[in-house]
Design an enzyme around this catalytic site. Sequence first.
Site, PDB file in Angstrom:
ATOM      1  N   SER A  15      35.954  47.658  65.110  1.00  0.00           N
ATOM      2  CA  SER A  15      35.414  46.809  63.849  1.00  0.00           C
ATOM      3  C   SER A  15      34.244  47.184  63.076  1.00  0.00           C
ATOM      4  CB  SER A  15      35.355  45.327  64.497  1.00  0.00           C
ATOM      5  OG  SER A  15      34.750  44.388  63.607  1.00  0.00           O
ATOM      6  N   LEU A  17      30.901  48.295  61.761  1.00  0.00           N
ATOM      7  CA  LEU A  17      30.065  49.439  61.663  1.00  0.00           C
ATOM      8  C   LEU A  17      30.590  50.756  62.493  1.00  0.00           C
ATOM      9  CD1 LEU A  17      26.296  48.199  61.509  1.00  0.00           C
ATOM     10  CD2 LEU A  17      28.060  48.455  59.747  1.00  0.00           C
ATOM     11  N   ASP A  36      36.189  49.519  73.428  1.00  0.00           N
ATOM     12  CA  ASP A  36      35.976  48.065  72.756  1.00  0.00           C
ATOM     13  C   ASP A  36      36.640  47.329  73.555  1.00  0.00           C
ATOM     14  OD1 ASP A  36      35.701  45.972  71.123  1.00  0.00           O
ATOM     15  OD2 ASP A  36      35.400  47.166  69.231  1.00  0.00           O
ATOM     16  N   ASP A  57      34.365  46.822  78.865  1.00  0.00           N
ATOM     17  CA  ASP A  57      33.434  45.911  78.287  1.00  0.00           C
ATOM     18  C   ASP A  57      32.134  46.630  78.583  1.00  0.00           C
ATOM     19  OD1 ASP A  57      31.044  44.223  78.532  1.00  0.00           O
ATOM     20  OD2 ASP A  57      32.366  42.344  78.914  1.00  0.00           O
ATOM     21  N   VAL A  58      31.283  46.935  77.388  1.00  0.00           N
ATOM     22  CA  VAL A  58      30.019  48.079  77.562  1.00  0.00           C
ATOM     23  C   VAL A  58      28.889  47.598  78.844  1.00  0.00           C
ATOM     24  CG1 VAL A  58      30.064  48.759  75.204  1.00  0.00           C
ATOM     25  CG2 VAL A  58      28.638  46.706  75.833  1.00  0.00           C
ATOM     26  N   CYS A  83      28.160  50.890  68.861  1.00  0.00           N
ATOM     27  CA  CYS A  83      27.992  50.060  67.956  1.00  0.00           C
ATOM     28  C   CYS A  83      28.368  48.532  68.590  1.00  0.00           C
ATOM     29  CB  CYS A  83      28.895  50.133  66.820  1.00  0.00           C
ATOM     30  SG  CYS A  83      28.567  51.432  65.655  1.00  0.00           S
ATOM     31  N   SER A 146      18.468  46.637  64.852  1.00  0.00           N
ATOM     32  CA  SER A 146      18.687  45.915  63.552  1.00  0.00           C
ATOM     33  C   SER A 146      17.463  45.736  62.945  1.00  0.00           C
ATOM     34  CB  SER A 146      19.339  44.472  64.027  1.00  0.00           C
ATOM     35  OG  SER A 146      19.202  43.652  63.147  1.00  0.00           O
ATOM     36  N   TYR A 159      18.525  37.919  70.144  1.00  0.00           N
ATOM     37  CA  TYR A 159      19.104  38.952  69.346  1.00  0.00           C
ATOM     38  C   TYR A 159      17.839  40.051  68.997  1.00  0.00           C
ATOM     39  CZ  TYR A 159      21.631  41.475  65.671  1.00  0.00           C
ATOM     40  OH  TYR A 159      22.399  42.407  65.093  1.00  0.00           O
ATOM     41  N   THR A 194      30.260  43.330  57.262  1.00  0.00           N
ATOM     42  CA  THR A 194      31.200  43.606  58.411  1.00  0.00           C
ATOM     43  C   THR A 194      31.770  42.193  58.662  1.00  0.00           C
ATOM     44  OG1 THR A 194      29.722  43.070  60.152  1.00  0.00           O
ATOM     45  CG2 THR A 194      29.693  45.366  59.490  1.00  0.00           C
TER      46      THR A 194
HETATM   47  P1  NAD Z   1      31.288  43.528  64.607  1.00  0.00           P
HETATM   48  O1  NAD Z   1      31.591  42.263  64.924  1.00  0.00           O
HETATM   49  O2  NAD Z   1      32.304  43.797  63.281  1.00  0.00           O
HETATM   50  O3  NAD Z   1      31.733  44.570  65.615  1.00  0.00           O
HETATM   51  C1  NAD Z   1      31.397  44.539  66.805  1.00  0.00           C
HETATM   52  C2  NAD Z   1      32.263  45.186  68.099  1.00  0.00           C
HETATM   53  O4  NAD Z   1      31.682  45.229  68.962  1.00  0.00           O
HETATM   54  C3  NAD Z   1      33.601  44.285  67.933  1.00  0.00           C
HETATM   55  O5  NAD Z   1      34.775  45.299  67.829  1.00  0.00           O
HETATM   56  C4  NAD Z   1      33.641  43.734  69.569  1.00  0.00           C
HETATM   57  O6  NAD Z   1      34.906  43.478  70.010  1.00  0.00           O
HETATM   58  C5  NAD Z   1      32.750  44.815  70.129  1.00  0.00           C
HETATM   59  N1  NAD Z   1      32.023  44.302  71.108  1.00  0.00           N
HETATM   60  C6  NAD Z   1      31.462  42.942  71.447  1.00  0.00           C
HETATM   61  N2  NAD Z   1      31.059  42.771  72.752  1.00  0.00           N
HETATM   62  C7  NAD Z   1      31.536  43.727  73.171  1.00  0.00           C
HETATM   63  C8  NAD Z   1      31.554  44.263  74.554  1.00  0.00           C
HETATM   64  N3  NAD Z   1      30.806  43.508  75.670  1.00  0.00           N
HETATM   65  N4  NAD Z   1      32.141  45.411  75.078  1.00  0.00           N
HETATM   66  C9  NAD Z   1      32.768  46.314  74.114  1.00  0.00           C
HETATM   67  N5  NAD Z   1      32.737  45.897  72.787  1.00  0.00           N
HETATM   68  C10 NAD Z   1      32.226  44.740  72.283  1.00  0.00           C
HETATM   69  O7  NAD Z   1      30.233  43.905  64.095  1.00  0.00           O
HETATM   70  P2  NAD Z   1      29.248  44.937  63.287  1.00  0.00           P
HETATM   71  O8  NAD Z   1      28.507  44.154  62.199  1.00  0.00           O
HETATM   72  O9  NAD Z   1      30.038  45.957  62.965  1.00  0.00           O
HETATM   73  O10 NAD Z   1      27.911  45.236  64.450  1.00  0.00           O
HETATM   74  C11 NAD Z   1      27.930  46.577  64.962  1.00  0.00           C
HETATM   75  C12 NAD Z   1      26.711  46.551  65.356  1.00  0.00           C
HETATM   76  O11 NAD Z   1      25.561  46.650  64.459  1.00  0.00           O
HETATM   77  C13 NAD Z   1      26.164  45.407  66.396  1.00  0.00           C
HETATM   78  O12 NAD Z   1      25.487  45.902  67.558  1.00  0.00           O
HETATM   79  C14 NAD Z   1      25.294  44.613  65.666  1.00  0.00           C
HETATM   80  O13 NAD Z   1      24.590  43.808  66.266  1.00  0.00           O
HETATM   81  C15 NAD Z   1      24.582  45.687  64.824  1.00  0.00           C
HETATM   82  N6  NAD Z   1      24.124  45.206  63.316  1.00  0.00           N
HETATM   83  C16 NAD Z   1      24.924  44.463  62.385  1.00  0.00           C
HETATM   84  C17 NAD Z   1      24.577  44.100  61.237  1.00  0.00           C
HETATM   85  C18 NAD Z   1      25.318  43.530  60.163  1.00  0.00           C
HETATM   86  O14 NAD Z   1      24.677  42.772  59.278  1.00  0.00           O
HETATM   87  N7  NAD Z   1      26.846  43.481  60.257  1.00  0.00           N
HETATM   88  C19 NAD Z   1      23.097  44.282  60.953  1.00  0.00           C
HETATM   89  C20 NAD Z   1      22.430  44.828  61.953  1.00  0.00           C
HETATM   90  C21 NAD Z   1      22.715  45.366  63.111  1.00  0.00           C
END
Ligand code: NAD
Length: 253
Positions: A15, A17, A36, A57-58, A83, A146, A159, A194
């Site tokens: 999903s 990023l 994932d 699970d990470v 990610c 972030s 966070y 996202t």
């Molecule tokens: P997203 O929710 O689209 O994707 C996150 C993915 O992580 C999902 O596919 C989910 O299933 C997976 N995930 C969650 N917990 C997990 C676990 N325990 N083990 C394995 N996989 C797991 O989110 P995104 O926006 O693509 O975020 C990606 C990263 O970027 C995250 O770390 C988020 O904190 C960071 N981030 C996002 C933003 C934003 O604005 N979207 C901004 C700054 C940082």
Amino acid sequence: MDISGAAALVTGGASGLGLATARRLAEAGARVAIVDLPSSAGATVAEELGGSFAAADVTDPDQVAAAVAQAAASGPLRVVVNCAGIAPPAKVLDREGAPTPLADFERIIRINLVGTYNVIAQASAVMARTEPAADGDRGVIVSTASVAAFDGQIGQPAYSASKGGVHAMTLPIARELARYGIRVLTIAPGIMETPMLKGLPQAAQDSLGEQVPYPQRLGRPDEYARLVLAMVDNGYLNGETIRLDGAIRMAPK
Ligand code: NAD
């Protein structure tokens, strides 16, 4: 670094990023391993990209070790991108002024910070034993912090702490893994379009977009993915966190 034919592991690759990054890495010729949760669209994404999916699970060392081994079976593991993450808001005090459950704080730290560390530890153990490329490079690990690591909003103590931790551990890990020719970098995204963000009401998304000085919009997942590719490509980048945020400095709320 030429990653054609190399293995590239992307956590959270089903999903947002991670998905955009997996696509760019596959386009560059890497054999992409999506890591994932079992409930994610990882299997479908892997099939679309001609890669593999490891449900893990990470935060679980055994599951991540198995996922890393599976990735490394398709080619030398040269790229790891962290990610996976969650971003539920959680204030210190609830509406009645009582402390919110400690477990909520711990869960965010566990997935975002401990999970990122776990993947780095398991993956670097395998990368360190991989034959180096001609220039001595063994690979690159990119994690995701972030802007909340630096200007966290109300409701983001956990966070922000988790992402501050990802930023803070980048340099010591880069220093340690230097002897193996493994570079360690972090991206601190601003507000990216996202599924994580699309969970917010439209008004909140619009307001966030308007807070970005330029370009005045949300960031695109592909802009994150292209920075990962640039980091992989540029062999002198190491031990650094780069903000990708249109110059936003987030307000308290
Ligand atoms: P997203 O929710 O689209 O994707 C996150 C993915 O992580 C999902 O596919 C989910 O299933 C997976 N995930 C969650 N917990 C997990 C676990 N325990 N083990 C394995 N996989 C797991 O989110 P995104 O926006 O693509 O975020 C990606 C990263 O970027 C995250 O770390 C988020 O904190 C960071 N981030 C996002 C933003 C934003 O604005 N979207 C901004 C700054 C940082």
